[in-house]
Write a protein that holds these residues in place. Structure first.
Motif, PDB file in Angstrom:
ATOM      1  N   GLU A   1      -5.690  55.102   3.441  1.00 19.44           N
ATOM      2  CA  GLU A   1      -7.029  55.006   3.477  1.00 19.44           C
ATOM      3  C   GLU A   1      -7.474  54.651   4.866  1.00 19.44           C
ATOM      4  OE1 GLU A   1     -10.635  53.961   0.719  1.00 19.44           O
ATOM      5  OE2 GLU A   1      -8.805  53.365   0.091  1.00 19.44           O
ATOM      6  N   THR A   2      -6.828  53.883   5.522  1.00 21.53           N
ATOM      7  CA  THR A   2      -7.382  53.438   6.627  1.00 21.53           C
ATOM      8  C   THR A   2      -7.350  54.427   7.910  1.00 21.53           C
ATOM      9  OG1 THR A   2      -5.302  52.645   7.595  1.00 21.53           O
ATOM     10  CG2 THR A   2      -6.370  51.116   6.490  1.00 21.53           C
ATOM     11  N   VAL A   3      -6.719  55.476   7.553  1.00 22.92           N
ATOM     12  CA  VAL A   3      -6.738  56.742   8.714  1.00 22.92           C
ATOM     13  C   VAL A   3      -7.367  57.710   8.164  1.00 22.92           C
ATOM     14  CG1 VAL A   3      -4.467  56.129   9.403  1.00 22.92           C
ATOM     15  CG2 VAL A   3      -4.387  57.626   7.850  1.00 22.92           C
ATOM     16  N   LEU A   4      -7.916  58.013   7.030  1.00 23.12           N
ATOM     17  CA  LEU A   4      -8.562  59.384   6.809  1.00 23.12           C
ATOM     18  C   LEU A   4     -10.067  58.990   7.282  1.00 23.12           C
ATOM     19  CD1 LEU A   4      -7.239  59.501   2.972  1.00 23.12           C
ATOM     20  CD2 LEU A   4      -6.600  60.995   5.276  1.00 23.12           C
ATOM     21  N   PRO A   5     -10.684  60.055   8.034  1.00 29.02           N
ATOM     22  CA  PRO A   5     -11.990  59.922   8.979  1.00 29.02           C
ATOM     23  C   PRO A   5     -13.002  60.221   7.899  1.00 29.02           C
ATOM     24  CG  PRO A   5     -10.954  62.029   9.134  1.00 29.02           C
ATOM     25  CD  PRO A   5      -9.711  61.279   8.357  1.00 29.02           C
ATOM     26  N   LEU A   6     -13.073  59.376   6.672  1.00 25.94           N
ATOM     27  CA  LEU A   6     -14.374  59.368   5.789  1.00 25.94           C
ATOM     28  C   LEU A   6     -15.215  58.099   6.002  1.00 25.94           C
ATOM     29  CD1 LEU A   6     -12.402  60.705   2.762  1.00 25.94           C
ATOM     30  CD2 LEU A   6     -14.055  62.022   4.014  1.00 25.94           C
ATOM     31  N   ARG A   7     -16.236  58.252   5.993  1.00 22.95           N
ATOM     32  CA  ARG A   7     -17.099  57.197   6.492  1.00 22.95           C
ATOM     33  C   ARG A   7     -17.424  56.199   5.378  1.00 22.95           C
ATOM     34  NH1 ARG A   7     -21.751  60.889   9.324  1.00 22.95           N
ATOM     35  NH2 ARG A   7     -20.285  61.754  11.080  1.00 22.95           N
ATOM     36  N   GLU A   8     -17.031  56.205   3.900  1.00 23.15           N
ATOM     37  CA  GLU A   8     -17.022  55.468   2.718  1.00 23.15           C
ATOM     38  C   GLU A   8     -15.833  55.217   2.168  1.00 23.15           C
ATOM     39  OE1 GLU A   8     -19.578  56.891   0.216  1.00 23.15           O
ATOM     40  OE2 GLU A   8     -21.539  57.194   1.436  1.00 23.15           O
ATOM     41  N   PRO A   9     -15.220  54.138   1.926  1.00 22.63           N
ATOM     42  CA  PRO A   9     -14.138  53.687   1.279  1.00 22.63           C
ATOM     43  C   PRO A   9     -13.828  54.503   0.143  1.00 22.63           C
ATOM     44  CG  PRO A   9     -15.355  51.897   0.906  1.00 22.63           C
ATOM     45  CD  PRO A   9     -16.189  52.937   1.673  1.00 22.63           C
TER      46      PRO A   9
ATOM     47  N   MET B   1     -26.684  51.186  10.053  1.00 24.51           N
ATOM     48  CA  MET B   1     -25.638  51.431  10.702  1.00 24.51           C
ATOM     49  C   MET B   1     -24.410  51.672   9.711  1.00 24.51           C
ATOM     50  SD  MET B   1     -23.832  49.300  13.612  1.00 24.51           S
ATOM     51  CE  MET B   1     -22.406  49.616  14.565  1.00 24.51           C
ATOM     52  N   VAL B   2     -23.429  52.529  10.090  1.00 23.90           N
ATOM     53  CA  VAL B   2     -22.303  52.835   9.091  1.00 23.90           C
ATOM     54  C   VAL B   2     -21.392  51.778   9.155  1.00 23.90           C
ATOM     55  CG1 VAL B   2     -20.821  54.563   8.167  1.00 23.90           C
ATOM     56  CG2 VAL B   2     -22.750  55.172   8.949  1.00 23.90           C
ATOM     57  N   ASN B   3     -20.874  51.180   8.124  1.00 26.17           N
ATOM     58  CA  ASN B   3     -19.734  50.277   7.972  1.00 26.17           C
ATOM     59  C   ASN B   3     -18.584  50.881   7.712  1.00 26.17           C
ATOM     60  OD1 ASN B   3     -18.040  48.055   7.631  1.00 26.17           O
ATOM     61  ND2 ASN B   3     -19.131  47.046   5.889  1.00 26.17           N
ATOM     62  N   LEU B   4     -17.608  50.956   8.956  1.00 18.95           N
ATOM     63  CA  LEU B   4     -16.444  51.450   8.995  1.00 18.95           C
ATOM     64  C   LEU B   4     -15.328  50.621   8.876  1.00 18.95           C
ATOM     65  CD1 LEU B   4     -17.147  54.291  11.367  1.00 18.95           C
ATOM     66  CD2 LEU B   4     -17.423  54.364   9.066  1.00 18.95           C
ATOM     67  N   ASP B   5     -15.406  49.218   8.409  1.00 16.42           N
ATOM     68  CA  ASP B   5     -14.396  48.345   8.049  1.00 16.42           C
ATOM     69  C   ASP B   5     -13.086  48.731   7.636  1.00 16.42           C
ATOM     70  OD1 ASP B   5     -16.038  46.672   9.742  1.00 16.42           O
ATOM     71  OD2 ASP B   5     -16.733  45.576   7.950  1.00 16.42           O
ATOM     72  N   HIS B   6     -13.130  49.762   6.542  1.00 12.27           N
ATOM     73  CA  HIS B   6     -12.255  50.242   5.759  1.00 12.27           C
ATOM     74  C   HIS B   6     -11.129  50.963   6.685  1.00 12.27           C
ATOM     75  CE1 HIS B   6     -14.914  53.392   5.818  1.00 12.27           C
ATOM     76  NE2 HIS B   6     -13.921  54.188   5.463  1.00 12.27           N
ATOM     77  N   LEU B   7     -11.578  51.374   7.969  1.00  8.09           N
ATOM     78  CA  LEU B   7     -10.747  52.227   8.854  1.00  8.09           C
ATOM     79  C   LEU B   7     -10.138  51.512  10.105  1.00  8.09           C
ATOM     80  CD1 LEU B   7     -13.000  55.665   9.083  1.00  8.09           C
ATOM     81  CD2 LEU B   7     -11.070  55.074   7.401  1.00  8.09           C
ATOM     82  N   ARG B   8      -8.904  51.874  10.459  1.00 10.02           N
ATOM     83  CA  ARG B   8      -8.495  51.656  11.666  1.00 10.02           C
ATOM     84  C   ARG B   8      -9.316  51.945  12.910  1.00 10.02           C
ATOM     85  NH1 ARG B   8      -2.051  53.855  11.557  1.00 10.02           N
ATOM     86  NH2 ARG B   8      -1.475  52.801   9.549  1.00 10.02           N
ATOM     87  N   PRO B   9      -9.398  51.121  14.020  1.00 11.82           N
ATOM     88  CA  PRO B   9     -10.522  51.415  14.961  1.00 11.82           C
ATOM     89  C   PRO B   9     -10.294  52.873  15.511  1.00 11.82           C
ATOM     90  CG  PRO B   9      -9.277  49.222  15.360  1.00 11.82           C
ATOM     91  CD  PRO B   9      -8.467  49.974  14.225  1.00 11.82           C
ATOM     92  N   GLU B  10      -9.080  53.483  15.737  1.00 15.85           N
ATOM     93  CA  GLU B  10      -9.017  54.841  16.439  1.00 15.85           C
ATOM     94  C   GLU B  10      -9.649  55.814  15.242  1.00 15.85           C
ATOM     95  OE1 GLU B  10      -4.689  53.689  14.677  1.00 15.85           O
ATOM     96  OE2 GLU B  10      -6.597  52.897  15.599  1.00 15.85           O
ATOM     97  N   ALA B  11      -9.458  55.540  13.939  1.00 17.32           N
ATOM     98  CA  ALA B  11     -10.003  56.482  12.770  1.00 17.32           C
ATOM     99  C   ALA B  11     -11.601  56.198  12.733  1.00 17.32           C
ATOM    100  CB  ALA B  11      -9.304  56.096  11.563  1.00 17.32           C
ATOM    101  N   ARG B  12     -12.177  54.877  13.138  1.00 21.15           N
ATOM    102  CA  ARG B  12     -13.627  54.867  13.169  1.00 21.15           C
ATOM    103  C   ARG B  12     -14.258  55.550  14.251  1.00 21.15           C
ATOM    104  NH1 ARG B  12     -13.140  48.332  13.449  1.00 21.15           N
ATOM    105  NH2 ARG B  12     -12.167  47.978  11.778  1.00 21.15           N
ATOM    106  N   VAL B  13     -13.521  56.006  15.357  1.00 18.27           N
ATOM    107  CA  VAL B  13     -14.050  56.769  16.253  1.00 18.27           C
ATOM    108  C   VAL B  13     -14.307  58.240  15.708  1.00 18.27           C
ATOM    109  CG1 VAL B  13     -13.871  57.981  18.596  1.00 18.27           C
ATOM    110  CG2 VAL B  13     -13.250  55.419  18.093  1.00 18.27           C
ATOM    111  N   VAL B  14     -13.214  58.721  15.177  1.00 15.37           N
ATOM    112  CA  VAL B  14     -13.072  60.133  14.487  1.00 15.37           C
ATOM    113  C   VAL B  14     -14.208  60.293  13.678  1.00 15.37           C
ATOM    114  CG1 VAL B  14     -11.589  61.802  13.453  1.00 15.37           C
ATOM    115  CG2 VAL B  14     -10.586  60.318  14.994  1.00 15.37           C
ATOM    116  N   ALA B  15     -14.253  59.250  12.626  1.00 12.99           N
ATOM    117  CA  ALA B  15     -15.318  59.128  11.435  1.00 12.99           C
ATOM    118  C   ALA B  15     -16.662  59.539  11.572  1.00 12.99           C
ATOM    119  CB  ALA B  15     -15.231  58.218  10.628  1.00 12.99           C
TER     120      ALA B  15
END
Length: 300
Positions: free
Chosen positions: A225-233, A1-15
């Motif tokens: 960094e929290t809004v760019l829809p990339l799956r890795e920090p 499972m991909v860890n998207l803790d570096h993103l805001r919740p709305e950006a996680r959906v987009v990522a």
């Protein structure tokens, strides 16, 4: 499972969307908050609440380099006080009107720009004196509590006499409607206001300086960094990215946003899920200074 803790919740959906959809999402405007922007929003809210109705309302002048966030702050504030239907249901209430000082500023063009911002059809503009009456009547009818004028420095392109006429017009509008004026512009906007003693005394200046290395800049990069829809920090706070972004953007938030947005697109198109120095090197982006030099070479 991909860890998207570096993103805001709305950006996680987009990522988690396919590449094509994430690229499309990059074209959407994103609000990035920072200390000076929040200070500006607080001052705007204070003016909006306390100044309307006063005989001599106080005003605000937001000064900053081109592409350093002035208009974005004003648009953000305007959205928080959007239009609504009047209590009697007969017309719209528009508490904040935002317009741009015309490039070749004259009183007639200023009133035309105001009428356009108020949604009035061009054919209804009529004579100069009728424009003035129409503007005042419309702004009272729709309940305007604040007038925001972007690109104030444009009036410096006019003659000295015309500049005084335009500044007198702004003072008249504020006094007649009893609403605060908020003007946005580069350093030259302050020079324009300073040429009128009465206006200068009622305009509180707020400076948006160029960004420099430090704690505030680090917080800004962390927010990006929290809004760019990339799956890795991307670890934008670490060298050499930290210095590279500041250098290439030349200290303006708008250029940082453009650089990071294009770098994100480059990463996605190359199958990468983070921004690296090599990604930035392959990104189609040049700093403002390099762009100017490129144009100057072409014009020789």
């Amino acid at each position: 499972m991909v860890n998207l803790d570096h993103l805001r919740p709305e950006a996680r959906v987009v990522a988690m969307l396919p590449c094509e959809q994430r690229l499309a999402h990059l074209n959407l405007e994103r609000w990035i908050g920072y200390t000076r922007a929040h200070q500006a929003l607080t001052q705007l809210e204070t003016l909006f609440i306390e100044e309307p109705g006063k005989i001599r309302p106080q005003n605000l002048l937001i000064i900053g380099a081109s592409n350093n966030g002035k208009t974005m702050i004003a648009e953000k504030f305007k959205r928080t006080h959007g239009q609504r239907v009047s209590d009697d249901g007969e017309h719209e209430i528009i508490p904040i009107v935002m317009m741009q000082m015309p490039a070749e500023a004259t009183p007639t063009r200023l009133y035309n720009a105001l009428l356009s911002a108020l949604g009035t059809p061009i054919g209804c503009y009529g004579r100069y004196n009728s424009r003035e009456g129409m503007v005042l009547q419309l702004m009272r009818t729709i309940g305007v509590r604040m007038l925001i004028i972007d690109e104030l420095h444009n009036l410096l392109g006019a003659t000295a006499r015309r500049q005084r006429e335009l500044l007198n017009l702004l003072r008249f509008l504020g006094n007649e409607l009893r609403i605060p004026l908020v003007c946005l512009g580069i350093r030259d906007a302050y020079l324009a206001i300073r040429s009128d003693d009465q206006l200068e005394n009622r305009f509180h200046p707020l400076l948006l300086p160029l960004w420099e290395s430090g704690e505030e800049y680090a917080r800004l990069l962390a927010s990006f960094e929290t809004v760019l829809p990339l799956r890795e920090p991307s670890h934008l706070l670490t060298p050499p990215l930290y210095d590279l972004i500041l250098r290439d953007s030349e200290g303006t938030i708008g250029e940082m946003a453009t650089l990071l947005t294009r770098a994100t697109a480059t990463a996605l198109l190359q199958g990468s899920e983070s921004i690296t120095p090599s990604i930035i090197e392959r990104t189609n982006y040049h700093s403002p200074s390099i762009r100017r030099r490129m144009i100057e070479r072409e014009l020789r």
